[in-house]
Motif scaffolding. Structure first.
Motif, PDB file in Angstrom:
ATOM      1  N   VAL A  38      10.474  16.182  -6.294  1.00 44.16           N
ATOM      2  CA  VAL A  38      10.183  17.290  -7.201  1.00 44.16           C
ATOM      3  C   VAL A  38       9.630  16.706  -8.500  1.00 44.16           C
ATOM      4  O   VAL A  38      10.085  15.658  -8.977  1.00 44.16           O
ATOM      5  N   TYR A  39       8.649  17.408  -9.086  1.00 41.80           N
ATOM      6  CA  TYR A  39       8.099  16.956 -10.366  1.00 41.80           C
ATOM      7  C   TYR A  39       9.201  17.014 -11.423  1.00 41.80           C
ATOM      8  O   TYR A  39       9.824  18.057 -11.619  1.00 41.80           O
ATOM      9  N   PRO A  40       9.456  15.873 -12.102  1.00 35.70           N
ATOM     10  CA  PRO A  40      10.532  15.860 -13.101  1.00 35.70           C
ATOM     11  C   PRO A  40      10.180  16.695 -14.336  1.00 35.70           C
ATOM     12  O   PRO A  40       9.030  16.765 -14.736  1.00 35.70           O
ATOM     13  N   PRO A  73       1.660   5.283  -5.575  1.00 35.96           N
ATOM     14  CA  PRO A  73       2.408   6.525  -5.762  1.00 35.96           C
ATOM     15  C   PRO A  73       1.768   7.720  -5.049  1.00 35.96           C
ATOM     16  O   PRO A  73       2.463   8.581  -4.526  1.00 35.96           O
ATOM     17  N   TYR A  74       0.440   7.747  -4.988  1.00 33.17           N
ATOM     18  CA  TYR A  74      -0.234   8.849  -4.299  1.00 33.17           C
ATOM     19  C   TYR A  74       0.139   8.848  -2.819  1.00 33.17           C
ATOM     20  O   TYR A  74       0.535   9.874  -2.267  1.00 33.17           O
ATOM     21  N   SER A  75       0.005   7.685  -2.185  1.00 32.67           N
ATOM     22  CA  SER A  75       0.275   7.619  -0.746  1.00 32.67           C
ATOM     23  C   SER A  75       1.745   7.851  -0.413  1.00 32.67           C
ATOM     24  O   SER A  75       2.075   8.261   0.698  1.00 32.67           O
ATOM     25  N   HIS A  76       2.637   7.591  -1.372  1.00 31.54           N
ATOM     26  CA  HIS A  76       4.063   7.821  -1.152  1.00 31.54           C
ATOM     27  C   HIS A  76       4.541   9.180  -1.670  1.00 31.54           C
ATOM     28  O   HIS A  76       5.733   9.478  -1.664  1.00 31.54           O
ATOM     29  N   GLY A  77       3.602  10.007  -2.169  1.00 36.18           N
ATOM     30  CA  GLY A  77       3.949  11.353  -2.624  1.00 36.18           C
ATOM     31  C   GLY A  77       4.761  11.401  -3.901  1.00 36.18           C
ATOM     32  O   GLY A  77       5.481  12.363  -4.156  1.00 36.18           O
ATOM     33  N   ARG A  78       4.631  10.359  -4.745  1.00 34.09           N
ATOM     34  CA  ARG A  78       5.408  10.307  -5.990  1.00 34.09           C
ATOM     35  C   ARG A  78       4.740  11.132  -7.069  1.00 34.09           C
ATOM     36  O   ARG A  78       3.521  11.195  -7.175  1.00 34.09           O
ATOM     37  N   GLN A  79       5.568  11.737  -7.926  1.00 43.22           N
ATOM     38  CA  GLN A  79       5.115  12.501  -9.076  1.00 43.22           C
ATOM     39  C   GLN A  79       5.910  12.068 -10.297  1.00 43.22           C
ATOM     40  O   GLN A  79       7.033  11.588 -10.162  1.00 43.22           O
ATOM     41  N   GLY A  80       5.340  12.242 -11.476  1.00 39.21           N
ATOM     42  CA  GLY A  80       6.062  11.888 -12.690  1.00 39.21           C
ATOM     43  C   GLY A  80       5.199  12.063 -13.914  1.00 39.21           C
ATOM     44  O   GLY A  80       4.109  12.633 -13.856  1.00 39.21           O
ATOM     45  N   TRP A  81       5.697  11.553 -15.019  1.00 41.23           N
ATOM     46  CA  TRP A  81       4.974  11.634 -16.281  1.00 41.23           C
ATOM     47  C   TRP A  81       5.248  10.378 -17.097  1.00 41.23           C
ATOM     48  O   TRP A  81       6.238   9.688 -16.892  1.00 41.23           O
ATOM     49  N   VAL A  82       4.324  10.096 -18.018  1.00 43.04           N
ATOM     50  CA  VAL A  82       4.434   8.937 -18.903  1.00 43.04           C
ATOM     51  C   VAL A  82       4.020   9.356 -20.306  1.00 43.04           C
ATOM     52  O   VAL A  82       2.960   9.954 -20.489  1.00 43.04           O
ATOM     53  N   VAL A  83       4.869   9.058 -21.289  1.00 44.31           N
ATOM     54  CA  VAL A  83       4.531   9.266 -22.695  1.00 44.31           C
ATOM     55  C   VAL A  83       4.174   7.899 -23.277  1.00 44.31           C
ATOM     56  O   VAL A  83       4.950   6.949 -23.160  1.00 44.31           O
ATOM     57  N   VAL A  84       2.984   7.821 -23.869  1.00 48.92           N
ATOM     58  CA  VAL A  84       2.490   6.559 -24.441  1.00 48.92           C
ATOM     59  C   VAL A  84       2.330   6.733 -25.942  1.00 48.92           C
ATOM     60  O   VAL A  84       1.794   7.736 -26.412  1.00 48.92           O
ATOM     61  N   ALA A 102       9.143   7.374 -19.555  1.00 48.00           N
ATOM     62  CA  ALA A 102       8.485   7.640 -18.278  1.00 48.00           C
ATOM     63  C   ALA A 102       9.525   8.031 -17.244  1.00 48.00           C
ATOM     64  O   ALA A 102      10.620   7.476 -17.218  1.00 48.00           O
ATOM     65  N   VAL A 103       9.175   9.005 -16.421  1.00 56.24           N
ATOM     66  CA  VAL A 103      10.033   9.397 -15.310  1.00 56.24           C
ATOM     67  C   VAL A 103       9.130   9.631 -14.112  1.00 56.24           C
ATOM     68  O   VAL A 103       8.213  10.460 -14.193  1.00 56.24           O
ATOM     69  N   PRO A 104       9.321   8.880 -13.026  1.00 58.79           N
ATOM     70  CA  PRO A 104      10.206   7.726 -12.926  1.00 58.79           C
ATOM     71  C   PRO A 104       9.606   6.557 -13.700  1.00 58.79           C
ATOM     72  O   PRO A 104       8.399   6.502 -13.902  1.00 58.79           O
ATOM     73  N   ASP A 105      10.440   5.661 -14.120  1.00 58.61           N
ATOM     74  CA  ASP A 105       9.977   4.516 -14.893  1.00 58.61           C
ATOM     75  C   ASP A 105       9.333   3.501 -13.962  1.00 58.61           C
ATOM     76  O   ASP A 105       9.984   3.002 -13.057  1.00 58.61           O
ATOM     77  N   PHE A 137       0.844  11.791 -20.061  1.00 59.07           N
ATOM     78  CA  PHE A 137       0.101  11.963 -18.821  1.00 59.07           C
ATOM     79  C   PHE A 137       1.038  12.545 -17.774  1.00 59.07           C
ATOM     80  O   PHE A 137       2.138  12.041 -17.578  1.00 59.07           O
ATOM     81  N   GLU A 138       0.579  13.599 -17.118  1.00 60.90           N
ATOM     82  CA  GLU A 138       1.340  14.189 -16.022  1.00 60.90           C
ATOM     83  C   GLU A 138       0.665  13.796 -14.707  1.00 60.90           C
ATOM     84  O   GLU A 138      -0.512  14.101 -14.497  1.00 60.90           O
ATOM     85  N   PHE A 139       1.397  13.104 -13.861  1.00 59.57           N
ATOM     86  CA  PHE A 139       0.933  12.724 -12.533  1.00 59.57           C
ATOM     87  C   PHE A 139       1.620  13.693 -11.572  1.00 59.57           C
ATOM     88  O   PHE A 139       2.786  13.512 -11.223  1.00 59.57           O
TER      89      PHE A 139
END
Length: 147
Positions: A38-40, A73-84, A102-105, A137-139
């Motif tokens: 699930v998108y965090p 992460p794309y091929s493994h279906g991962r979602q997350g976000w990073v604040v820079v 970042a989640v996941p870090d 950034f939202e992935f």
């Protein structure tokens, strides 16, 4: 003679471009994105910005592309976000880009940092540096958005 040779080369290239796929094979298509998690819940970025952060001049992007969704992460279906967080010097260059949260870090950090480090802004008016500018950034669902 040279004109004839150039015309022959141009016609040859034009003919090759008309072939299906052109001269080079096309980039492989990615499989559809299939999320496995699930998108965090993203943070409220406005609350992460202090009263003195990134103040003193207006930022105007000259080049600020969005990062590509990393292949792993794309091929493994991962979602997350990073604040820079990053600094912008008077010439518009970016320095000291670092992950604030970042989640996941981990899986998206490198793509976010590389992208921000390559950004360029118009020269700043009246200040030498803007400190602690923030971007998120939202992935998500195989796509990347900037917030």
């Amino acid at each position: 003679m040279i004109r004839s040779l150039l015309a022959l080369i141009c016609l040859s290239l034009a003919g090759c471009a008309a072939l299906p796929g052109g001269l080079l094979p096309s980039a492989p298509q990615r499989a559809p994105f299939r999320p496995v998690d699930v998108y965090p819940t993203p943070p409220n970025v406005d609350l992460m910005i202090g009263p003195e952060d990134c103040r003193g001049s207006t930022l105007a992007a000259v080049s600020a592309p969005t990062p590509a969704y990393p292949a792993g992460p794309y091929s493994h279906g991962r979602q997350g976000w990073v604040v820079v967080r990053f600094h912008v010097y008077s010439d518009g260059s970016v320095h000291r880009a670092r992950v604030a949260r970042a989640v996941p870090d981990g899986p998206f950090n490198r793509a976010a940092l590389r992208t921000v480090s390559d950004w360029r802004f118009q020269p700043l008016d009246g200040v030498d540096i803007l400190q602690n500018c923030v971007v998120m950034f939202e992935f998500r669902a195989g796509e990347v958005q900037i917030r």
